[in-house]
Design a protein around this motif. Structure first.
Motif, PDB file in Angstrom:
ATOM      1  N   CYS A 175       0.499   5.555   1.895  1.00  0.00           N
ATOM      2  CA  CYS A 175       0.763   6.993   1.812  1.00  0.00           C
ATOM      3  C   CYS A 175       0.646   7.660   3.176  1.00  0.00           C
ATOM      4  O   CYS A 175       1.348   8.620   3.472  1.00  0.00           O
ATOM      5  N   GLU A 176      -0.221   7.130   4.037  1.00  0.00           N
ATOM      6  CA  GLU A 176      -0.410   7.733   5.353  1.00  0.00           C
ATOM      7  C   GLU A 176       0.854   7.651   6.207  1.00  0.00           C
ATOM      8  O   GLU A 176       0.994   8.383   7.177  1.00  0.00           O
ATOM      9  N   ALA A 178       3.960   8.109   5.119  1.00  0.00           N
ATOM     10  CA  ALA A 178       5.085   8.852   4.558  1.00  0.00           C
ATOM     11  C   ALA A 178       5.214  10.229   5.189  1.00  0.00           C
ATOM     12  O   ALA A 178       4.235  10.814   5.642  1.00  0.00           O
ATOM     13  N   GLN A 185       9.150   9.179  -3.259  1.00  0.00           N
ATOM     14  CA  GLN A 185       8.675   8.240  -2.239  1.00  0.00           C
ATOM     15  C   GLN A 185       7.682   7.260  -2.873  1.00  0.00           C
ATOM     16  O   GLN A 185       6.594   7.652  -3.271  1.00  0.00           O
ATOM     17  N   LEU A 187       5.232   3.820  -2.919  1.00  0.00           N
ATOM     18  CA  LEU A 187       4.319   3.140  -2.000  1.00  0.00           C
ATOM     19  C   LEU A 187       4.244   1.672  -2.399  1.00  0.00           C
ATOM     20  O   LEU A 187       3.768   1.347  -3.493  1.00  0.00           O
TER      21      LEU A 187
ATOM     22  N   LEU B  12       3.243   1.465 -10.430  1.00  0.00           N
ATOM     23  CA  LEU B  12       4.222   1.764  -9.394  1.00  0.00           C
ATOM     24  C   LEU B  12       3.800   3.121  -8.824  1.00  0.00           C
ATOM     25  O   LEU B  12       3.931   4.144  -9.486  1.00  0.00           O
ATOM     26  N   VAL B  13       3.251   3.081  -7.622  1.00  0.00           N
ATOM     27  CA  VAL B  13       2.619   4.282  -7.069  1.00  0.00           C
ATOM     28  C   VAL B  13       3.622   5.066  -6.219  1.00  0.00           C
ATOM     29  O   VAL B  13       4.459   4.478  -5.544  1.00  0.00           O
ATOM     30  N   ARG B  14       3.523   6.388  -6.271  1.00  0.00           N
ATOM     31  CA  ARG B  14       4.412   7.226  -5.477  1.00  0.00           C
ATOM     32  C   ARG B  14       3.658   8.458  -4.968  1.00  0.00           C
ATOM     33  O   ARG B  14       2.593   8.805  -5.488  1.00  0.00           O
ATOM     34  N   MET B  15       4.247   9.108  -3.978  1.00  0.00           N
ATOM     35  CA  MET B  15       3.655  10.337  -3.462  1.00  0.00           C
ATOM     36  C   MET B  15       3.833  11.440  -4.513  1.00  0.00           C
ATOM     37  O   MET B  15       4.864  11.485  -5.194  1.00  0.00           O
ATOM     38  N   GLY B 116      -5.859  12.118  10.299  1.00  0.00           N
ATOM     39  CA  GLY B 116      -5.617  10.704   9.978  1.00  0.00           C
ATOM     40  C   GLY B 116      -6.405  10.265   8.751  1.00  0.00           C
ATOM     41  O   GLY B 116      -6.157   9.200   8.188  1.00  0.00           O
ATOM     42  N   GLU B 118      -6.876  12.319   5.991  1.00  0.00           N
ATOM     43  CA  GLU B 118      -6.608  13.301   4.945  1.00  0.00           C
ATOM     44  C   GLU B 118      -6.592  12.649   3.552  1.00  0.00           C
ATOM     45  O   GLU B 118      -6.401  11.442   3.431  1.00  0.00           O
ATOM     46  N   TYR B 120      -4.553  12.098   0.258  1.00  0.00           N
ATOM     47  CA  TYR B 120      -3.161  12.134  -0.206  1.00  0.00           C
ATOM     48  C   TYR B 120      -3.137  12.104  -1.725  1.00  0.00           C
ATOM     49  O   TYR B 120      -3.746  11.216  -2.338  1.00  0.00           O
ATOM     50  N   LEU B 122      -1.495  11.204  -5.024  1.00  0.00           N
ATOM     51  CA  LEU B 122      -0.513  10.222  -5.473  1.00  0.00           C
ATOM     52  C   LEU B 122      -0.369  10.292  -6.991  1.00  0.00           C
ATOM     53  O   LEU B 122      -1.215  10.854  -7.681  1.00  0.00           O
TER      54      LEU B 122
END
Lengths: 412, 217
Positions: A175-176, A178, A185, A187, B12-15, B116, B118, B120, B122
């Protein structure tokens, strides 16, 4: 050499392999095309080398296209690559024009293949402009970014972004890495092939042949960093760390680097490394051809400790390779190395040559920890970073893209 | 009883589309706005991601608070939250926001992470596979679970509690078809304090509980 899927059963178990076959069946002959910019050298080519045959084996109509570029083009794309990883670069309008023209030339050749494909996966920035040139495309296009673009040099990113936002989806390793894009998106961390020449088990005689060939002393500890000669891999920092350790322990260092066809900067970095190494007979700088997989495999297995002291890193497949060979890894505290190296479990994360030297000395004074950490590292890779997991995620991702990714779960 | 269908699952991981949070105030804002999918992912799905067997905390917010905000008080308060014991994900959200608000009122400066590091947000889609393995009776359950992947254990024992209207795990829901005959097995499964186990520990615990019933037969 193509290894059948069944050969992986003894490593990851039959259930994982059955899952892959079942998923492949669900996709029933779908036409998938991968596009990148080099057939050999670098992690992307290595992944595609196993992924295409295995996708075909589970029933997909998968193929791999490589765009052809000029020396000028690869200089531009190296600048793009460096810019995306945060280095200020001077990329002129002319440079972007060369970039587009080479993509156009390739599109002329690839159009029939790409236009009809149901899924096109474009790897990294080099072929990214192809989508804009492919009118009347039938399928879904996915951009796969393998590098760390978390803090890109903005002028480069702003241009590339205009190309990427037209894709249907993108994939990043973490994720970092992206950036905000107007599409989904995913991962997906990359993986290694445990049965490839680079990772398969080797006979002791094969190890001894490589040891003798490079004059490595069997009685003294060996530190190894395998990676392209690239400033982000900090090979000079590795030499500095070695020198700090060398004052108290008689270690040897191998810096084994390949060069990739799409990386024109490698020679300049190699010269810097040679200069830093000087006349020290215990620093072995090996500039190996991209096909030297067995040699790399043997060097990693001969190592007591694997280093990957990168200051920027995409995922760091050499870290995965080292861990799979049961070695502790001392890695730069950056990018995908963070996902793999966990302090005291699989190795140590470091930020400076001093930090690397400290951890090397710790491990050399606690030899039992080298074995324990190495064993844990291998099992961690088995669970998380082998190709079976990677292929499963690609197959599920294709399924998800085709059916729409709105729900929390679906059954296949 | 109809045979139990053993399934397996993968993420299935995504932002999520939310910007990352750099400090506690931003974390609060994003938490208030994020989807239930994102909440579920950060509270319930860390078990299915690469990790070692004994992480400090079970949810991503507590881990981030400890390692990147260096706020151990907040980490402890968030770390004890058990999403499976709450009625809904909205309740999980409300409780979490309450803890963060309380912490924001206590601290002199807003805890912040380094660039760096942070947080996120998901989301994940769970892809479920039928393994084609079947279990015919309660007595076969323990040996069958021994052969299951961690993904199967997660899907049938944890994820089921969110998926099914009764909020039960799939094993005991299946055993309830012959409730009287299987009462001891159901009680054994109900007695497991599952949330703070890793999947491999949990698997062992389930097997041990079922085998204990077998031994007493």
């Amino acid at each position: 050499m193509t290894v059948p899927l069944s050969a992986y059963e003894k490593i990851v178990g039959p259930t994982a392999i059955t899952q892959l076959r079942r998923l492949g069946k669900k996709l029933g002959g779908i036409r998938v095309v991968h596009v990148n910019s080099t057939r050999e050298g670098g992690g992307v080519a290595e992944i595609l080398e196993w992924m295409i045959p295995l996708m075909r084996e589970v029933g997909l109509d998968a193929s791999w296209e490589v765009i052809q570029g000029t020396e000028e083009f690869f200089e531009v794309t190296k600048n793009i690559h460096n810019g995306l990883q945060g280095r200020p670069v001077d990329l002129s309008h002319k440079g972007w024009k060369i970039f587009q023209e080479v993509n156009e030339k390739n599109m002329d050749k690839l159009r029939p293949t790409l236009k009809d494909a149901e899924i096109v996966v474009v790897h990294d920035p080099q072929p990214a402009f192809l989508l804009a040139l492919c009118d009347k495309r039938k399928g879904k296009w996915i951009w796969r970014g393998h590098i760390d673009i978390s803090r890109p040099f903005r002028p480069v990113w702003k241009v590339l972004r205009t190309m990427l936002e037209k894709y249907d989806a993108s994939i990043f390793s973490m994720c970092e890495f992206a950036q905000a894009l107007p599409h989904i998106q995913f991962l997906v961390p990359p993986s290694i092939d445990p049965l490839s020449p680079k990772n398969r088990d080797l006979e002791p005689s094969e190890l001894e042949t490589v040891r003798a060939r490079f004059g490595i002393d069997p009685d003294r500890p060996l530190l190894v960093q395998v990676s392209r000669f690239d400033r982000f891999k900090d090979p000079v920092g590795v030499i500095q760390a070695y020198r700090m350790v060398r004052k108290v322990v008689p270690v040897q260092l191998v810096l084994a680097g390949g060069s990739a066809a799409d990386d024109p900067e490698g020679n300049a970095v190699l010269e810097d490394v040679m200069e830093a190494a000087g006349e020290d007979p215990d620093i072995h700088v090996l500039n190996l051809p991209p096909s030297a997989h067995l040699t790399i495999n043997a060097i990693q297995r001969l190592a007591d400790i694997i280093l990957q002291k990168s200051t920027r890193e995409g995922f760091g497949l050499t870290v995965t390779e080292g861990m799979w060979k049961g070695k502790p890894v001392i890695g730069g505290d950056t990018g995908g190395i963070r996902l793999q190296v966990v302090n005291h479990h699989t190795g140590f994360l470091v930020n400076t040559p001093e930090g690397a030297a400290h951890r090397i000395r710790y491990l050399l004074h606690h030899r039992e920890r080298i074995r324990e950490i190495g064993e844990e590292a291998r099992e961690f890779v088995r669970e998380n970073f082998l190709l079976s997991r990677h292929l499963r995620e690609y197959l599920t991702l294709i399924l998800a893209i085709r059916r729409g990714v709105d729900g929390r779960s679906f059954e296949v | 009883m109809t045979p139990f269908k053993v399934k397996d699952c993968a993420l299935l991981v995504r932002m999520s589309g939310l910007p990352p949070a750099i400090n506690l105030r931003e974390l609060r804002e994003r938490l208030a706005a994020c989807s239930e999918n994102a909440l579920f992912h950060h509270f319930c799905e860390p078990l299915l991601r690469p990790a070692f067997d004994h992480p400090d905390y079970r949810n991503d917010f507590a881990v981030w608070a400890k390692w990147y905000l260096a706020d151990r008080v907040l980490a402890e308060r968030l770390g004890i939250l058990d999403p499976f014991s709450m009625g809904s994900l909205e309740e999980v959200r409300a409780v979490t926001l309450d803890i963060i608000d309380e912490r924001l009122s206590e601290v002199a400066a807003i805890p912040s992470a380094a660039p760096g590091d942070e947080f996120y947000f998901l989301e994940a889609t769970t892809i479920v596979f039928d393994t084609e393995d079947r279990i015919a009776s309660a007595r076969e359950l323990a040996p069958a679970i021994r052969k299951m992947t961690n993904g199967s254990v997660y899907y049938h024992f944890l994820e089921a509690r969110r998926r099914t209207p009764a909020g039960r795990d799939d094993f005991s829901a299946w055993l309830k078809a012959e409730e009287k005959k299987n009462a001891k097995y159901i009680r054994a499964l109900d007695s497991i304090d599952f949330y703070f186990h890793t999947l491999s520990n949990l698997k062992e615990e389930i097997i041990a509980a079922l085998e204990k019933v077998e031994r007493k037969r």
